[in-house]
Design an enzyme around this catalytic site. Structure first.
Site, short mmCIF file in Angstrom:
data_model
loop_
_atom_site.label_atom_id
_atom_site.label_comp_id
_atom_site.label_asym_id
_atom_site.label_seq_id
_atom_site.Cartn_x
_atom_site.Cartn_y
_atom_site.Cartn_z
N GLY A 12 26.07 -13.63 94.95
CA GLY A 12 26.40 -12.62 93.72
C GLY A 12 27.83 -12.36 93.57
N GLN A 13 28.18 -11.24 92.61
CA GLN A 13 29.47 -11.11 92.45
C GLN A 13 30.38 -10.65 93.58
OE1 GLN A 13 30.36 -7.45 90.16
NE2 GLN A 13 32.41 -8.22 89.22
N ASP A 35 21.16 -16.36 100.33
CA ASP A 35 20.74 -16.00 99.10
C ASP A 35 19.40 -16.46 98.59
OD1 ASP A 35 22.65 -14.57 96.52
OD2 ASP A 35 21.01 -15.44 95.74
N ILE A 36 18.65 -16.11 97.50
CA ILE A 36 17.49 -16.68 96.97
C ILE A 36 17.84 -17.82 96.29
CG2 ILE A 36 17.62 -15.47 94.75
CD1 ILE A 36 14.51 -14.83 95.77
N ARG A 37 19.08 -18.23 95.91
CA ARG A 37 19.41 -19.60 95.16
C ARG A 37 20.59 -20.04 96.06
NH1 ARG A 37 21.54 -15.50 92.06
NH2 ARG A 37 23.82 -15.61 91.60
N ASP A 53 14.88 -14.77 100.87
CA ASP A 53 14.68 -13.58 99.55
C ASP A 53 14.90 -12.30 100.67
OD1 ASP A 53 13.24 -11.92 98.43
OD2 ASP A 53 11.51 -12.97 98.05
N TYR A 143 18.02 1.90 87.89
CA TYR A 143 19.02 1.55 88.78
C TYR A 143 19.38 2.66 89.70
CZ TYR A 143 23.41 -0.48 90.58
OH TYR A 143 24.42 -0.99 91.13
N LYS A 147 19.25 3.70 93.66
CA LYS A 147 20.29 3.74 94.51
C LYS A 147 20.34 5.24 95.25
CE LYS A 147 22.47 -0.16 94.11
NZ LYS A 147 22.46 -0.97 95.63
N ILE A 173 32.95 -3.04 89.24
CA ILE A 173 33.96 -4.09 90.00
C ILE A 173 34.48 -5.03 89.28
CG2 ILE A 173 34.24 -5.45 92.08
CD1 ILE A 173 33.69 -2.34 92.65
C1 AKB Z 1 26.51 -1.68 86.74
O1 AKB Z 1 27.14 -1.72 85.97
O2 AKB Z 1 25.36 -1.84 86.84
C2 AKB Z 1 27.21 -1.85 88.22
C3 AKB Z 1 27.41 -0.55 88.89
C4 AKB Z 1 28.42 0.44 88.40
O3 AKB Z 1 26.73 -0.20 89.88
N1 AKB Z 1 28.62 -2.57 88.15
#
Ligand code: AKB
Length: 313
Positions: A12-13, A35-37, A53, A143, A147, A173
């Site tokens: 990932g990023q 990673d999964i890929r 996974d 999300y 978190k 980021i």
């Molecule tokens: C998002 O935009 O979902 C992420 C974050 C701020 O956690 N870059």
């Protein structure tokens, strides 16, 4: 320092650049990317790579035993915009992976865990400017809920079972080596690519939307610095606020124009505007600076120069 590190979500990023940096710090063979890929050619050839996974605790345990892993960096996650489309999948991925890794630490298979949180833990009722470490937290996204719950699971495992888990609330980021996927702050990466490739960019956020941001190099350094801090200096066991820069789409476009005078930006806000509007604009990261000496290096000007110079090569 001798550690053997397993990175989950290494393609990932953040995972990609963090893995490369960890390999230079700890030695290529001591950092197992997974990673999964499959990852990019450099990651697959510069050190060990495994397909894993992140929700599969048994496979992670097998790999921990195979390589004598001491630390796990869990970076696999579904980000804010995609999570709104697939809430159940986001919850399953973000929570199952974290609880599995925390259990491995509780069962003493590994010594240390890194797990990223996000500014998404804050919500519309949070003070928007100079958002402190401890404040009102009522996230309005799937999300953000995952978190915030994750932060409290980390704190719980630390308090109850002595698990050494550390975390940062990442702002947006910004990177040029690997593109993000599915986030709300992604516009601040896309804009550089589009500026060079097409000379214009249609932004999915409005021009005055100010969000906290950070250049990838600073984010990677902060992460390793926190993991290397003495346990007694890590006083926050939910997740640390971390800040560097903040800007609006209008401001980043003006900065790009200094290098590419013909660059044009237009605005067409979509569902991500509501997510962005629920987040803080400027974060106060006093605790990170005090507890483990965090200092950022890049501002909007130096970051823009660095990104455009590298992308032009
Ligand atoms: C998002 O935009 O979902 C992420 C974050 C701020 O956690 N870059």
């Amino acid at each position: 320092m001798s550690e053997t590190i397993l990175v989950l979500g290494a393609s990932g990023q953040i995972g990609n650049e963090l893995t490369q940096k960890l390999r230079t710090v700890y030695g290529n063979n001591n950092v197992i990317a997974s990673d999964i890929r499959e990852g990019n050619a450099d990651m697959m050839t510069s050190g060990p790579f495994e397909i894993i996974d992140a929700t599969d605790k048994e496979t992670i345990l097998k790999m921990v035993k195979k390589y004598d892993v001491t630390q796990v960096y869990l970076l696999a996650a579904m980000l804010s915009a995609t999570a709104e489309k697939f809430p159940q999948k986001a919850w399953d991925l973000n929570m199952t992976s974290l609880l599995g890794v925390l259990d491995l630490a509780k069962e003493k298979h590994i010594k240390q865990v890194y797990w990223p949180s996000s500014i998404a833990v804050f919500g519309p009722t949070t003070p928007k400017e100079n958002t402190p470490q401890k404040t009102i937290m009522e996230p309005s996204t799937v999300y953000g809920i995952s978190k915030l719950s994750g932060e409290f699971w980390c704190n719980y495992y630390h308090e109850k079972f002595g698990v050494d888990v550390r975390s940062i609330r990442y702002p947006g980021i910004i990177s040029w080596k690997t593109k993000p996927g599915g986030g709300t702050t992604d516009y601040a990466v896309d804009i550089y690519f589009k500026a060079l490739e097409e000379g214009n960019y249609e932004c999915f956020l409005s021009e005055k939307t100010r969000l906290p941001m950070m250049f990838m190099d600073d984010a990677v350094n902060a992460t390793i610095q926190l993991m290397q801090a003495k346990p007694e200096d890590v006083k926050v066991r939910t997740a640390y606020n971390l800040a560097a820069i903040d800007f609006t789409p209008e401001e980043i476009a003006l900065e790009i124009k200094k290098h590419l005078p013909d660059f044009k930006i237009s605005y067409k806000p979509d569902f991500r505007q509501e997510i962005a509007d629920s987040w803080p604009s400027i974060i106060d990261d006093f605790e990170a600076r005090k507890d483990w000496n965090w200092q950022h290096k890049f501002n909007l000007e130096t970051m823009t120069k660095e990104i455009l110079t590298n992308l032009k090569k």
